[in-house]
Design an enzyme around this catalytic site. Structure first.
Site, PDB file in Angstrom:
ATOM      1  N   GLY A 105       0.813  -1.212   0.000  1.00 11.32           N
ATOM      2  CA  GLY A 105       0.000   0.000   0.000  1.00 11.32           C
ATOM      3  C   GLY A 105       0.848   1.264   0.000  1.00 11.32           C
ATOM      4  O   GLY A 105       1.937   1.302   0.583  1.00 11.32           O
ATOM      5  N   ASP A 107       0.332   4.057   1.554  1.00 11.30           N
ATOM      6  CA  ASP A 107       0.517   4.609   2.892  1.00 11.30           C
ATOM      7  C   ASP A 107       1.589   3.836   3.659  1.00 11.30           C
ATOM      8  O   ASP A 107       2.392   4.419   4.395  1.00 11.30           O
ATOM      9  CB  ASP A 107      -0.808   4.607   3.658  1.00 11.30           C
ATOM     10  CG  ASP A 107      -1.382   3.214   3.861  1.00 11.30           C
ATOM     11  OD1 ASP A 107      -1.080   2.298   3.065  1.00 11.30           O
ATOM     12  OD2 ASP A 107      -2.158   3.025   4.827  1.00 11.30           O
TER      13      ASP A 107
END
Length: 259
Positions: A105, A107
């Site tokens: 991901g 993030d």
């Protein structure tokens, strides 16, 4: 130069503005906040939008909602360049053992870059405690890999939603300094969820030790990090950094936003 950093998470959208100074990675940001909704009115609350020249985004929300943010930014900041981090960003600066880096991901990748720049030349356990809990190891300036498990709040909601007789205790969660057998159902859920997280973190530490990796520091970030930091503080060297994703986005920008 003024930079808008956006962390579009499952629970909330965080933002900060930066000047592009490496000192901000250590010191933090003067202007930051959260967006309640994805709309022009909310975005227009961000100060000095007219001065923004770059927008750096990490997103785990749907492609449609991310595109909505991008389009709104384009309307409000038409001269600003948009860059979106993903799992394969800045691999030269921080290699990964992940088989397919793009599955990581954005993030999570930002957290790793932020941790690397905050704690230079350290072996680090990087823990993100949001909707999901992620546990990653940086050793010898390389991402070794990690684990993903349901977050503290998600575990509690799942128990409540999928069982007939177990209560939802989310609003009564508080920080624990000890983990022990419980004598009530509510406390059993509370202690059990925290024990699962503490156990996963302990296994990560054991893996590192068994493979000759000395973890210098553990860095915690995410909305649930304060709940378990007191307990972990007694077990290991802890740094809590609420802006880790945003600082990672700035670190990526300082690297030139490589693809």
């Amino acid at each position: 130069m003024s930079i808008l950093l956006i962390d579009a998470g499952n629970t909330r959208i965080k933002w900060a503005t930066a000047t592009g100074s490496s000192e901000e990675i250590q010191a933090g940001f003067g202007n930051f906040g959260t967006l309640e909704n994805i709309n022009a009115q909310e975005l227009s609350k961000i100060p000095e939008l007219i001065e923004i020249t770059q927008i750096i985004c990490a997103s785990v929300i749907s492609k449609d909602r991310t595109l909505e943010i991008k389009q709104l930014c384009k309307e409000l900041m038409p001269s600003a360049d948009w860059h979106q981090i993903d799992g394969a960003s800045a691999l030269k600066q921080l290699p990964t053992s992940y088989a397919n880096p793009r599955q990581l991901g954005g993030d999570r990748r930002a957290m790793l870059l932020g941790a690397q720049q905050l704690l230079v030349n350290k072996n680090i356990l990087v823990i993100g405690m949001g909707t999901a809990t992620t546990i990653d190891i940086i050793a010898n300036q390389k991402h070794i890999g990690g684990w993903i498990l349901p977050g503290i709040t998600l575990m509690a909601e799942t128990l409540s939603d999928n069982t007939a007789n177990l209560p939802n205790i989310i609003e009564r969660f508080n920080s624990l300094s000890t983990i022990k057998p419980a004598l009530t159902t509510e406390e059993g859920i509370h202690q059990g969820i925290f024990a699962s997280h503490a156990g996963a973190i302990s296994l990560a530490m054991r893996y590192a030790k068994d493979n000759g990796i000395l973890i210098d520091l553990t860095i915690l970030s995410g909305g649930n990090s304060e709940l378990i930091s007191n307990y972990l503080q007694s077990e290991m060297n802890i740094v809590t950094e609420a802006q880790l994703v945003l600082k990672g986005l700035l670190a990526w920008q300082l690297m030139g936003c490589p693809s």
